[in-house]
Design a protein around this motif. Structure first.
Motif, mmCIF file in Angstrom:
data_model
loop_
_atom_site.group_PDB
_atom_site.id
_atom_site.type_symbol
_atom_site.label_atom_id
_atom_site.label_comp_id
_atom_site.label_asym_id
_atom_site.label_seq_id
_atom_site.Cartn_x
_atom_site.Cartn_y
_atom_site.Cartn_z
ATOM 1 N N CYS A 17 0.819 -1.218 0.000
ATOM 2 C CA CYS A 17 0.000 0.000 0.000
ATOM 3 C C CYS A 17 0.850 1.265 0.000
ATOM 4 N N ASP A 18 0.524 2.200 -0.927
ATOM 5 C CA ASP A 18 1.190 3.504 -0.915
ATOM 6 C C ASP A 18 0.190 4.639 -0.713
ATOM 7 N N GLU A 52 -25.617 13.153 -2.737
ATOM 8 C CA GLU A 52 -26.174 11.885 -3.218
ATOM 9 C C GLU A 52 -25.342 10.699 -2.739
ATOM 10 N N THR A 53 -24.052 10.935 -2.452
ATOM 11 C CA THR A 53 -23.189 9.877 -1.926
ATOM 12 C C THR A 53 -22.225 10.470 -0.911
ATOM 13 N N ILE A 54 -21.858 9.632 0.061
ATOM 14 C CA ILE A 54 -20.794 9.933 1.017
ATOM 15 C C ILE A 54 -19.909 8.693 1.070
ATOM 16 N N TYR A 55 -18.611 8.895 1.049
ATOM 17 C CA TYR A 55 -17.689 7.753 1.012
ATOM 18 C C TYR A 55 -16.572 7.971 2.031
ATOM 19 N N PHE A 56 -16.438 7.029 2.969
ATOM 20 C CA PHE A 56 -15.334 7.037 3.926
ATOM 21 C C PHE A 56 -14.251 6.096 3.418
ATOM 22 N N GLY A 57 -13.104 6.669 3.022
ATOM 23 C CA GLY A 57 -12.008 5.865 2.520
ATOM 24 C C GLY A 57 -10.772 6.036 3.383
ATOM 25 N N GLY A 58 -9.712 5.317 3.030
ATOM 26 C CA GLY A 58 -8.528 5.412 3.869
ATOM 27 C C GLY A 58 -7.306 4.792 3.243
ATOM 28 N N GLU A 190 4.720 -0.359 -5.860
ATOM 29 C CA GLU A 190 5.163 1.029 -5.832
ATOM 30 C C GLU A 190 6.490 1.134 -5.082
ATOM 31 N N PRO A 191 7.351 2.082 -5.475
ATOM 32 C CA PRO A 191 8.695 2.168 -4.874
ATOM 33 C C PRO A 191 8.686 2.367 -3.359
ATOM 34 N N ASP A 192 7.799 3.221 -2.857
ATOM 35 C CA ASP A 192 7.830 3.563 -1.440
ATOM 36 C C ASP A 192 6.919 2.648 -0.622
#
Length: 378
Positions: A17-18, A52-58, A190-192
């Motif tokens: 994950c980056d 119309e939409t709500i999105y909780f991401g992380g 991904e590199p990092d």
């Protein structure tokens, strides 16, 4: 209108994950306060206050407590009008989804996007995921028992040094769970990231594009036969209990160039003519918000930017790109301007024209970014 909220915390760092996140929970309360302040500061960004939409991401939004969710939603309802039929999505990890936690979440959200990634125990451990294979299966059952019918599951394919039978197991499990929505992504190193550093040291081979393409085709065939619509390169949906196809409405808004507001560190916003990028640093984000300063950079989009963004996202979907919309953005005839490149893409068998629409063929889905880049304007 559409609202995205980035929750930048995780229990541990997955090796691939980056995205922007922190495993230090010490600032979680302060960051939630800052999120709410930013909502107040930015609530006029969108053309209308109707969501119309709500999105909780992380990150991992399922780490939020009930008090933190209540605080965020109280702020949202203060500054926005949330449609009674709004899609409200929260990304979750299987290890967070106890029966008690799911009952609490159901009070606030009506859609879960669960980051399973694989049902294979050894691969989960190799990726440094926090959940087990048993939790991966059980969380879907528990979510349904808590009243969640609108469920999405994430899978990863194209994993190096992985026996093909493990991918077949993932496909079997997905079909058995019969979730209404699936997002599947080819592993990108991904590199990092831990994987990127392993690869630089020669401890991990590059992802095999041929194997990834083969697994993508197997995925597409298996889910299409199971009644799913392959409506975006990485996304599959089937009809729910009300017989309507359960597309991810929030993500579809991105692909269809609808305005959205992003709240939180690293979040992006788009209003039709510009993009806004929040700083990807929790400490600086909180400090700027406390000082009444928006921690964001703004990029004004040229006509070419808008056309190219539409090509890059629109061609990934089953709806493709509207020539009428391209002509309106470009203020000239797109087909005439890009005639030779379009001819080459038609001849390759990767792109077709159907009425007003340019669409990828099944073969073209493997080369979506290349097709879009070929058609970019300057």
């Amino acid at each position: 209108m559409h609202l995205y909220i980035h929750i930048p915390f995780c229990k541990q760092a997955c090796h691939y994950c980056d995205f922007h996140f922190s495993t230090n929970m010490g600032q979680k309360s302060a960051l939630v306060d800052a999120l709410c302040t930013e909502i107040r500061m930015q609530h006029l960004y969108l053309p209308t206050p109707n969501l119309e939409t709500i999105y909780f991401g992380g990150g991992t939004p399922s780490l939020l407590t009930e008090a933190e969710l209540a605080q965020i939603f109280e702020t949202i309802h203060t500054y926005f009008t949330v449609s009674p039929s709004a899609e409200i999505t929260l990304e979750a990890n299987p290890d967070d989804l106890s029966a008690e936690k799911l009952r609490m979440l159901r009070q606030y959200v009506n859609r879960l996007s669960i980051g399973i990634q694989t049902f294979d125990e050894a691969t989960l451990h190799w990726m440094n995921r926090a959940h087990t294979a048993t939790e991966a299966e059980n969380c879907v059952r528990l979510a349904r028992e808590a009243g969640f019918e609108n469920l999405s599951v994430d899978l990863i394919y194209g994993i190096p040094n992985r026996d093909q039978s493990r991918w077949q197991l993932d496909l079997q499990k997905i079909r058995a769970l019969d979730v209404p929505h699936l997002s599947a992504y080819a592993l990108t190193i991904e590199p990092d990231t831990a994987f990127g550093r392993w690869q630089q040291k020669g401890k991990l081979p590059p992802a095999d594009e041929a194997i990834a393409a083969e697994q993508f085709e197997e995925l597409t065939q298996a889910l299409t036969q199971a009644g799913y619509a392959h409506y975006e390169i990485s996304n599959f949906a089937r009809s729910g209990q009300d017989q309507t196809v359960q597309y991810a409405r929030h993500n579809t808004a991105y692909w269809q160039r609808k305005p959205y507001l992003g709240i939180g560190p690293s979040a992006h916003s788009y209003n039709g003519h510009s993009r806004q990028y929040n700083i990807a640093n929790n400490v600086r984000y909180i400090a700027d918000i406390r000082q009444g300063k928006l921690p964001a950079e703004v990029e004004e989009l040229t006509i070419a930017d808008q056309v190219n963004d539409y090509l890059l996202t629109g061609l990934r979907t089953q709806w493709g790109c509207s020539l009428t919309e391209l002509n309106g953005l470009l203020r000239t005839d797109f087909e005439n301007q890009q005639a030779s490149d379009l001819a080459a893409m038609y001849a390759s068998g990767w792109l077709i024209r159907e009425g007003d629409r340019l669409r990828l063929t099944n073969a073209g889905k493997l080369f979506a970014d290349r097709v879009a880049a070929t058609l970019f304007v300057e």
